[in-house]
Design an enzyme around this catalytic site. Structure first.
Site, mmCIF file in Angstrom:
data_model
loop_
_atom_site.group_PDB
_atom_site.id
_atom_site.type_symbol
_atom_site.label_atom_id
_atom_site.label_comp_id
_atom_site.label_asym_id
_atom_site.label_seq_id
_atom_site.Cartn_x
_atom_site.Cartn_y
_atom_site.Cartn_z
ATOM 1 N N LEU A 103 -0.311 -2.884 -2.091
ATOM 2 C CA LEU A 103 0.410 -1.674 -2.553
ATOM 3 C C LEU A 103 1.467 -1.951 -3.354
ATOM 4 O O LEU A 103 1.713 -0.762 -4.231
ATOM 5 C CB LEU A 103 1.134 -1.083 -1.069
ATOM 6 C CG LEU A 103 0.260 -0.932 0.104
ATOM 7 C CD1 LEU A 103 0.878 -0.376 1.286
ATOM 8 C CD2 LEU A 103 -1.032 -0.098 -0.168
ATOM 9 N N ASP A 104 2.027 -2.641 -3.394
ATOM 10 C CA ASP A 104 3.140 -3.112 -4.359
ATOM 11 C C ASP A 104 2.667 -3.141 -5.760
ATOM 12 O O ASP A 104 3.011 -2.343 -6.612
ATOM 13 C CB ASP A 104 3.748 -4.589 -4.078
ATOM 14 C CG ASP A 104 5.102 -4.495 -3.272
ATOM 15 O OD1 ASP A 104 5.727 -3.382 -3.113
ATOM 16 O OD2 ASP A 104 5.533 -5.395 -2.715
ATOM 17 N N HIS A 105 1.649 -3.944 -6.093
ATOM 18 C CA HIS A 105 0.921 -3.968 -7.418
ATOM 19 C C HIS A 105 0.225 -2.823 -8.051
ATOM 20 O O HIS A 105 0.391 -2.456 -9.081
ATOM 21 C CB HIS A 105 0.213 -5.292 -7.239
ATOM 22 C CG HIS A 105 0.734 -6.743 -7.370
ATOM 23 N ND1 HIS A 105 1.407 -7.328 -8.507
ATOM 24 C CD2 HIS A 105 1.062 -7.595 -6.128
ATOM 25 C CE1 HIS A 105 1.964 -8.312 -8.302
ATOM 26 N NE2 HIS A 105 1.868 -8.628 -7.037
#
Length: 497
Positions: free
Chosen positions: A380-382
């Site tokens: 989700l971050d990347h």
């Protein structure tokens, strides 16, 4: 730019990078079809065991964050057609774990330092995930649980079990402003009020009201897609900093603004500050605040990921900044998006995975009997970082072709919804894939090794993924001591101030 992405409406046979990218370009009001691209064939599956379609997410988002700068390059160089983009999906997968794969003086990074955080059982057979990545989050959680600073992880578990349910502890934590979230099933998340407010479009791009008589700085021909683009990066942790790092790889002049009042995150900062100059400003100090306003006046992009509302309270809202810079692009990364009861909540990748049902359904699919199972990377971050970088490039393209100011909004929850829409890998098939174990799981040619500034050591890290025909891609400068640089812009190409 109000179109909604509808991946779920597509037949499973059409869930290809080409089809999804075309929809994304439509949703961003960009010319279709997207620029041409080639994917390097894989000899084996990506080393990411999961029931989620991580290969499609990784390939699509990494391509998007190369195709959008390629489109801008075609415009600024007056090319008859956009340049070809080439991507190795295995390289892209490594970039999705870059903070775990670098070495410093031959020593691997350490990102799994957990003191009291992670998953804890509660009463009522529930579980919560506690975030302890910042000292104030750790201290706040201990205070909420009635524990001293010397408490152990076992003490925290015992205190969590005194709550009648995971929702009771989550509610108490949110009232105290703490990032603690209950483990939910997908069905439980679907019934939560925040779920219905999560955008079906992973990138929200809207025009900001601005003076119609102003024109943006010209974009002279260049061999780097974002040469001369000035970006103020007020972000921390992974998602938004990775967007800035990606934009830096295409030549943007990025000033990473940090506060002397906040703790360093050295393990992450050394990875995600690559390509950026580092400036320390205290926004509680009138002179430093004025310095940031001065930088805003001649910047192109203001990128921020602080808790929703915190920078606006200091005068740095989109509405305020467009008054002093009518060509500005205001880009923001949040946990849950601009709408809904959790719009102002703090949140991180692991917590959004927990509360949206991902950890629950991943554990269920694995058949291991665990209550929760995280994804094998911080997808989700990347993913959000690539989407945010892509939205910024789309806004720059619109500004270059028709003028105006723009707002770009990406959230971890909308990225989760985007991934969910790509379907699941049936049964336990997705878990039969070998998991990546450090740099040896990837080819040597995707890494490079260089000296950090200020004598901080020698770093071996994942190179920028995705090549653009006729363009240079990569980072010109390495990280150094935080706050080492002056708060000033480099001259634009052609000598413009």
């Amino acid at each position: 730019m109000a179109l909604r992405l509808s991946i779920k409406a597509m037949a499973s046979t059409t869930l290809t990078p080409e089809a999804i990218l075309t929809q994304l370009f439509h949703s961003l009001s960009l010319p279709v079809p997207p620029p041409p691209f080639t994917l390097t064939p894989l000899s084996k599956p990506l080393p990411l065991p999961s029931s989620y379609n991580l290969p499609l997410l990784i390939t699509t988002t990494t391509l998007l964050s190369s195709l959008t700068p390629a489109l801008l390059l075609a415009h600024r160089n007056s090319l008859s057609s956009p340049p070809q983009v080439t991507l190795d999906p295995l390289h892209a997968a490594a970039l999705y774990s870059s903070e775990r794969l670098y070495t410093l003086d031959g020593n691997p990074s350490v990102t799994d330092r957990i003191l009291i955080g992670g998953l804890h059982p509660t009463g009522g057979n529930g579980h919560v995930r506690i975030h302890d990545g910042f000292p104030n989050h750790r201290s706040g959680a201990l205070k909420l649980l009635g524990l001293p600073e010397t408490a152990t992880r076992e003490d925290v578990t015992s205190a969590c079990l005194t709550y009648p349910s995971s929702l009771a502890l989550e509610t108490a934590a949110h009232k105290a402003g703490l990032p603690i979230y209950a483990l939910r099933s997908p069905a439980e998340w679907a019934s939560h009020p925040q779920s219905s407010h999560t955008s079906s479009n992973p990138i929200i791009l809207t025009a900001l009201p601005s003076s119609p008589t102003t024109t943006p700085p010209p974009l002279p021909p260049a061999d780097r897609c974002l040469s001369g683009i000035r970006i103020l990066d007020l972000s921390r942790v992974v998602a938004a900093p990775s967007a800035g790092k990606h934009l830096a790889s295409h030549g943007a002049d990025i000033l990473w603004i940090t506060s002397p009042n906040l703790p360093d995150l050295p393990v992450l900062d050394v990875e995600f500050s690559r390509g950026k100059r580092s400036v320390s400003l205290d926004l509680t100090d009138a002179r430093d605040k004025a310095t940031l306003f001065d930088l805003v006046r001649s910047c192109d992009v203001f990128l921020q990921s602080y808790r929703p509302g915190s920078l606006a309270a200091k005068g740095f809202s989109p509405e305020e900044l467009v008054r002093i810079n009518p060509n500005i692009i205001y880009a923001t990364l949040s946990a849950f998006g601009p709408d809904g009861p959790w719009a102002e909540n703090r949140g991180f990748d692991s917590l959004v995975q927990t509360c949206t049902g991902m950890n629950y359904s991943e554990a269920e699919a694995s058949g291991t009997g665990q209550p929760a199972l995280p994804l094998p990377c911080q997808a989700l971050d990347h993913g959000a970082g690539h989407l945010l970088a892509s939205g910024i490039c789309a806004a720059l393209y619109h500004r270059a072709t028709k003028g105006g100011a723009y707002k770009v909004e990406v959230s971890l929850a909308a990225t989760q919804k985007f991934l969910e829409s790509m379907g699941r890998i049936p049964g336990v098939e997705g878990f039969k894939v070998e998991k990546a174990e450090g740099q040896t799981s990837f080819p040597d040619e995707i890494f490079e090794e260089r000296e950090l500034q200020d004598g901080l050591g020698r770093m071996r890290y994942v190179k920028a993924a995705g090549s653009i025909e006729g363009a240079e891609v990569g980072w010109e400068r390495m990280p150094g001591r935080r706050g080492r640089d002056k708060p000033e812009w480099l001259p634009r190409p052609g000598g413009e101030a």
